[in-house]
Design an enzyme around this catalytic site. Structure first.
Site, short mmCIF file in Angstrom:
data_model
loop_
_atom_site.label_atom_id
_atom_site.label_comp_id
_atom_site.label_asym_id
_atom_site.label_seq_id
_atom_site.Cartn_x
_atom_site.Cartn_y
_atom_site.Cartn_z
N ASP A 8 0.88 -1.17 0.00
CA ASP A 8 0.00 0.00 0.00
C ASP A 8 0.92 1.22 0.00
O ASP A 8 2.08 1.14 0.42
CB ASP A 8 -0.88 -0.03 1.25
CG ASP A 8 -1.74 1.22 1.40
OD1 ASP A 8 -2.33 1.65 0.39
OD2 ASP A 8 -1.78 1.76 2.51
N ASP A 10 0.14 5.09 0.95
CA ASP A 10 0.04 5.99 2.10
C ASP A 10 -0.01 5.20 3.40
O ASP A 10 -0.91 4.37 3.59
CB ASP A 10 -1.22 6.87 1.99
CG ASP A 10 -1.26 7.67 0.70
OD1 ASP A 10 -0.77 8.80 0.70
OD2 ASP A 10 -1.77 7.14 -0.31
#
Length: 224
Positions: A8, A10
């Protein structure tokens, strides 16, 4: 055996909370509202514009003014999103270890492509990745597995060859649905109300370097 790690963006690979929060405070100031502290914003940063607008203005996607506020926020973020993104502490060492051991790595995020690609390029990461997939590259973003499966196609691997690491329940749900091993990044934007031990991940780690021991177990010949 595992030969690919998907991150992922952020709150897992890159710490973008300062810039996400900066844009929110610009918007709050525009509406005559007081600024929020970094400590208040940080746990919500992984939930994107929906979470940040909810935090700052107390609205949900069902409210009539949500879309207007969201679009305003995104326009402000567009001006500042490359101010100060940085890899989490220890992440650069992890990426170099993956590359040294010929383990592919890529990015799967719900962030819109208009932000993902320029951000990754500004940090000199794009050329190093096997794939970069954004939330709007598929019909359904996470928690649907669609973007993760698209990443597999781009990286030319199968889901069973991948680990997906994220800091939100939707990341683990998507990874599990895609048929990947999943890892929670506890160093990411975990809110005090979150219960990552209930998300069903295969592993939880407190620092990027801890992924190396997981790879040693699941990757033939890998030595972290």
């Amino acid at each position: 055996m595992i030969n690919t790690v998907l991150f992922d963006l952020d709150g897992t690979l890159v710490d973008t909370a300062p810039d996400l929060g900066y844009a929110l405070n610009l918007q709050l100031a525009r509406h005559g509202k007081p600024k929020l502290s970094d400590a208040t914003i940080r746990p919500v940063a992984s939930h994107g514009s929906r979470g940040l607008i909810g935090l700052g203005f107390g609205v949900t996607p069902d409210d009539a003014n949500f879309l207007t506020l969201r679009d305003e926020y995104l326009d402000l973020y567009d001006q500042v999103f490359t101010r100060s993104p940085r890899l989490f502490e220890g992440m650069d060492e992890l990426l170099k270890a993956l590359e040294k051991q010929k383990v592919k790595w890529g990015i799967v995020t719900n962030k819109p492509r208009r932000f993902t690609l320029p951000l990754v390029q500004s940090m000199g990461l794009f050329e190093r990745t096997a794939c970069v997939v954004s939330g709007d590259d598929a019909v359904k973003p996470k928690p649907s597995p669609e973007t993760l499966l698209l990443a597999c196609k781009e990286a030319q691997v199968t889901p069973s060859q991948c680990i997906y690491m994220g800091d939100a329940a939707r990341d683990i749900e998507a990874g599990r649905a895609a048929g990947m091993k999943t890892v929670v990044a506890l160093f990411g934007y975990i809110d005090k109300t979150d219960k990552p031990h209930e998300w069903g991940a295969d592993n939880m780690i407190n620092s990027p370097q801890e992924l190396l021991s997981i790879l040693e177990e699941h990757t033939l010949g890998f030595k972290g």
